[in-house]
Write a protein that holds these residues in place. Structure first.
Motif, PDB file in Angstrom:
ATOM      1  N   UNK A 131       0.837  -1.201   0.000  1.00 48.32           N
ATOM      2  CA  UNK A 131       0.000   0.000   0.000  1.00 48.32           C
ATOM      3  C   UNK A 131       0.875   1.256   0.000  1.00 48.32           C
ATOM      4  N   UNK A 132       1.948   1.224   0.761  1.00 53.32           N
ATOM      5  CA  UNK A 132       2.860   2.372   0.822  1.00 53.32           C
ATOM      6  C   UNK A 132       3.491   2.630  -0.539  1.00 53.32           C
ATOM      7  N   UNK A 133       3.976   1.580  -1.182  1.00 53.32           N
ATOM      8  CA  UNK A 133       4.612   1.723  -2.492  1.00 53.32           C
ATOM      9  C   UNK A 133       3.609   2.192  -3.537  1.00 53.32           C
ATOM     10  N   UNK A 134       2.389   1.661  -3.475  1.00 54.51           N
ATOM     11  CA  UNK A 134       1.366   2.040  -4.447  1.00 54.51           C
ATOM     12  C   UNK A 134       0.996   3.511  -4.308  1.00 54.51           C
ATOM     13  N   UNK A 135       0.855   3.989  -3.082  1.00 49.05           N
ATOM     14  CA  UNK A 135       0.498   5.398  -2.860  1.00 49.05           C
ATOM     15  C   UNK A 135       1.610   6.330  -3.327  1.00 49.05           C
ATOM     16  N   UNK A 136       2.856   5.947  -3.093  1.00 46.37           N
ATOM     17  CA  UNK A 136       3.981   6.740  -3.580  1.00 46.37           C
ATOM     18  C   UNK A 136       3.990   6.770  -5.100  1.00 46.37           C
ATOM     19  N   UNK A 193     -12.536   4.141  -6.109  1.00 41.64           N
ATOM     20  CA  UNK A 193     -12.709   5.027  -4.964  1.00 41.64           C
ATOM     21  C   UNK A 193     -12.127   6.399  -5.262  1.00 41.64           C
ATOM     22  N   UNK A 194     -12.582   7.362  -4.504  1.00 42.80           N
ATOM     23  CA  UNK A 194     -11.972   8.685  -4.448  1.00 42.80           C
ATOM     24  C   UNK A 194     -11.854   9.049  -2.978  1.00 42.80           C
ATOM     25  N   UNK A 195     -11.394  10.237  -2.677  1.00 46.57           N
ATOM     26  CA  UNK A 195     -11.215  10.589  -1.268  1.00 46.57           C
ATOM     27  C   UNK A 195     -12.557  10.668  -0.537  1.00 46.57           C
ATOM     28  N   UNK A 196     -13.620  10.964  -1.261  1.00 42.24           N
ATOM     29  CA  UNK A 196     -14.930  11.035  -0.618  1.00 42.24           C
ATOM     30  C   UNK A 196     -15.394   9.648  -0.167  1.00 42.24           C
ATOM     31  N   UNK A 197     -15.272   8.650  -1.027  1.00 43.26           N
ATOM     32  CA  UNK A 197     -15.696   7.302  -0.642  1.00 43.26           C
ATOM     33  C   UNK A 197     -14.803   6.731   0.448  1.00 43.26           C
ATOM     34  N   UNK A 254      -3.195  10.106   5.522  1.00 38.50           N
ATOM     35  CA  UNK A 254      -4.501   9.539   5.840  1.00 38.50           C
ATOM     36  C   UNK A 254      -5.012   8.700   4.669  1.00 38.50           C
ATOM     37  N   UNK A 255      -4.701   9.127   3.460  1.00 40.53           N
ATOM     38  CA  UNK A 255      -5.080   8.391   2.253  1.00 40.53           C
ATOM     39  C   UNK A 255      -4.447   6.997   2.282  1.00 40.53           C
ATOM     40  N   UNK A 256      -3.162   6.933   2.581  1.00 41.16           N
ATOM     41  CA  UNK A 256      -2.471   5.644   2.650  1.00 41.16           C
ATOM     42  C   UNK A 256      -3.024   4.770   3.764  1.00 41.16           C
ATOM     43  N   UNK A 257      -3.426   5.396   4.869  1.00 43.09           N
ATOM     44  CA  UNK A 257      -4.051   4.647   5.964  1.00 43.09           C
ATOM     45  C   UNK A 257      -5.223   3.815   5.455  1.00 43.09           C
ATOM     46  N   UNK A 258      -6.075   4.448   4.636  1.00 41.81           N
ATOM     47  CA  UNK A 258      -7.269   3.757   4.157  1.00 41.81           C
ATOM     48  C   UNK A 258      -6.928   2.766   3.044  1.00 41.81           C
ATOM     49  N   UNK A 259      -6.008   3.153   2.160  1.00 43.50           N
ATOM     50  CA  UNK A 259      -5.616   2.240   1.082  1.00 43.50           C
ATOM     51  C   UNK A 259      -5.034   0.944   1.649  1.00 43.50           C
ATOM     52  N   UNK A 261      -6.156  -0.608   4.123  1.00 51.50           N
ATOM     53  CA  UNK A 261      -7.321  -1.464   4.379  1.00 51.50           C
ATOM     54  C   UNK A 261      -7.778  -2.160   3.095  1.00 51.50           C
ATOM     55  N   UNK A 262      -7.777  -1.438   1.985  1.00 50.28           N
ATOM     56  CA  UNK A 262      -8.162  -2.022   0.706  1.00 50.28           C
ATOM     57  C   UNK A 262      -7.187  -3.123   0.299  1.00 50.28           C
ATOM     58  N   UNK A 263      -5.907  -2.868   0.513  1.00 48.28           N
ATOM     59  CA  UNK A 263      -4.888  -3.872   0.185  1.00 48.28           C
ATOM     60  C   UNK A 263      -5.073  -5.125   1.053  1.00 48.28           C
ATOM     61  N   UNK A 264      -5.440  -4.918   2.315  1.00 48.40           N
ATOM     62  CA  UNK A 264      -5.687  -6.054   3.207  1.00 48.40           C
ATOM     63  C   UNK A 264      -6.870  -6.884   2.718  1.00 48.40           C
ATOM     64  N   UNK A 265      -7.902  -6.199   2.203  1.00 47.90           N
ATOM     65  CA  UNK A 265      -9.067  -6.904   1.664  1.00 47.90           C
ATOM     66  C   UNK A 265      -8.696  -7.700   0.416  1.00 47.90           C
ATOM     67  N   UNK A 266      -7.827  -7.156  -0.411  1.00 48.71           N
ATOM     68  CA  UNK A 266      -7.371  -7.866  -1.602  1.00 48.71           C
ATOM     69  C   UNK A 266      -6.510  -9.071  -1.229  1.00 48.71           C
ATOM     70  N   UNK A 267      -5.684  -8.911  -0.196  1.00 43.79           N
ATOM     71  CA  UNK A 267      -4.778  -9.982   0.234  1.00 43.79           C
ATOM     72  C   UNK A 267      -5.515 -11.143   0.890  1.00 43.79           C
ATOM     73  N   UNK A 268      -6.481 -10.838   1.724  1.00 45.98           N
ATOM     74  CA  UNK A 268      -7.135 -11.882   2.518  1.00 45.98           C
ATOM     75  C   UNK A 268      -8.629 -11.573   2.674  1.00 45.98           C
TER      76      UNK A 268
END
Length: 345
Positions: A131-136, A193-197, A254-259, A261-268
């Protein structure tokens, strides 16, 4: 009524996902808007196609245009019919020649744009990014797109960057998640997603951490550029500091914080689905349960695209907008030629 109508074209480089996105918007089958036999056989869009989709409160005239350079005249025709556009970009491929051509045409026609960063799923699956690498990586993609727009502005108004007194490394944010004109999606898998969702998901959780209410709209406007600063006695939200050498944030946004969670959902997905159900974020887990299917249930793409389309100008507002220039002023610009940024009201 025209106030509930949107004339929207979809523009991009070839194979960046325009037609797949249109299929999602109209709720049709694969390549629904490719009517010609040669388009179906070659798997590319070769002519402009218009499709009208009616929702409860919105009539959407959707104009799908080709991305191949051989059919650039079709893009010109599509832009001339529209009041706004989705600019689709494959995040792995990045800005390509026809991306720039599409942006140039949008500028000429003074279209309101929403940047749609497509194939975000490739960062997780194909590229194996955290998630960190993707956001960067996504931050760098946005820098590249904004720089391309700045170059178009210089091209249109000045003979050179020196005459414009502009440093192309000092990029204005024509597109920014904070402005609400950037979407992050996987058209193929039906999520986005966007920042609103993201704020809708994160605000209740952040409110508990901070011990006070965090408004969703406020969170959506700051989450790209702010981070959570925790001390032993307090939790605050602070502006991100950028590393001078890399241009990347020094802290986890904060954006990476939420992303994450999305990565965790994709992983497991089997572990994460019950958490979403318990929190009321989804009613039930999809079947079969995969990471992409779970995100499609949690962050449905069609809903996101329709909301973004609704924010584009109506035909009446679009007609007024075409009377003025597209970009804001740069140093040395001619007085009276100023105009709003692509995402501005």
């Amino acid at each position: 009524m025209t106030e509930q109508t949107r004339n929207l074209c979809v523009i991009a480089h070839v194979d960046h996902g325009k037609t797949t996105l249109c299929d999602v918007l109209i709720g049709g089958r694969d390549r629904e808007l490719d009517f010609r036999t040669d388009e179906t056989e070659r798997g590319i869009t070769m002519s402009t196609t218009v499709f009208t989709a009616r929702q409860e409160n919105l009539t959407l005239n959707l104009i799908d245009s080709p991305g191949h350079v051989d059919f650039s005249s079709e893009v010109t025709a599509a832009a001339g019919l529209a009041d706004g556009a989705f600019l689709v970009l494959d995040v792995v491929e990045g800005v390509r020649a026809q991306t720039v051509s599409a942006m140039r045409q949008a500028r000429r026609d003074n279209l309101r744009l929403v940047l749609v960063l497509n194939k975000v799923d490739r960062l997780h699956g194909e590229k194996g990014m955290s998630a960190k690498e993707a956001c960067a990586y996504l931050r760098q993609v946005l820098i590249d797109v904004n720089r391309a727009f700045l170059e178009l502005e210089v091209e249109a108004r000045y003979k050179s960057t020196a005459e414009a007194q502009v440093d192309l490394d000092d990029v204005n944010e024509y597109f920014s998640p904070a402005q609400g004109n950037v979407l992050f999606i996987s058209a193929l898998h039906g999520w986005g997603f966007d920042t609103r969702s993201l704020a809708n998901f994160y605000a209740p959780r952040l409110s508990k951490v901070m011990g006070r209410d965090v408004p969703k709209d406020k969170l959506a406007s700051i989450m790209w550029d702010y981070h959570l600063h925790k001390t032993q006695s307090d939790v605050k939200i602070r502006k991100l500091e950028l590393d001078q050498s890399t241009g990347l944030p020094k802290h986890k946004s904060l954006f990476e914080d939420v992303v994450s969670h999305l990565w965790a959902a994709l992983d497991d997905p089997e572990v994460y689905a019950p958490k979403l159900i318990q929190a009321g974020d989804i009613a039930a887990a999809p079947s079969p349960l995969t990471g992409s299917a779970l995100l499609g249930e949690w962050m449905p793409l069609r809903q996101l695209l329709l909301r973004a389309a609704e924010l584009l100008p109506s035909p009446a507002a679009g007609a007024e907008r075409r009377g003025g220039p597209f970009f804001g002023a740069l140093p040395g610009a001619v007085e009276g030629r100023d105009g709003p940024r692509p995402g501005a009201a």
